[in-house]
Design an enzyme around this catalytic site. Sequence first.
Site, PDB file in Angstrom:
ATOM      1  N   HIS A  50      44.700  22.945   7.748  1.00 21.95           N
ATOM      2  CA  HIS A  50      44.234  24.142   8.301  1.00 21.95           C
ATOM      3  C   HIS A  50      43.296  24.873   7.253  1.00 21.95           C
ATOM      4  CE1 HIS A  50      45.901  23.801  12.288  1.00 21.95           C
ATOM      5  NE2 HIS A  50      47.220  23.439  11.544  1.00 21.95           N
ATOM      6  N   GLU A  51      42.429  25.417   7.642  1.00 20.87           N
ATOM      7  CA  GLU A  51      41.880  26.404   6.485  1.00 20.87           C
ATOM      8  C   GLU A  51      42.278  27.515   6.052  1.00 20.87           C
ATOM      9  OE1 GLU A  51      37.350  26.080   6.707  1.00 20.87           O
ATOM     10  OE2 GLU A  51      37.449  24.592   8.029  1.00 20.87           O
TER      11      GLU A  51
END
Length: 110
Positions: free
Chosen positions: A11-12
């Site tokens: 996930h960013e």
Amino acid sequence: MQKYCLFLDLHEDRELIEEYKLLHQDVWPEIIASIKNAGITNLDIYNVGNRLCMFIEADADFSFEKKGKMDAENEKVQEWESLMWKFQKALPQAKEGEKWLLADKIFELK
């Protein structure tokens, strides 16, 4: 010896990525044992941004099917995998339930 290269995204989220890296500085002994018991002789994970690249070297008897079956029957591996999903997200090309995607080798310098 067999060699594999696989990819997965995180996930960013910078904090999650840093936490993921920290967890991989002290991987649970049961996870290390499960990797070795499957016939994997070397496993490296590299990171750039939110992308992960994993290189595996395994003995001739290794198969992802056998590893998957062993993992499904190992409670500690299932606990680790559940924890890892907090950080990981499948690549857009992944089928339902897939995590790491196997890359096709297109070049080798000998």
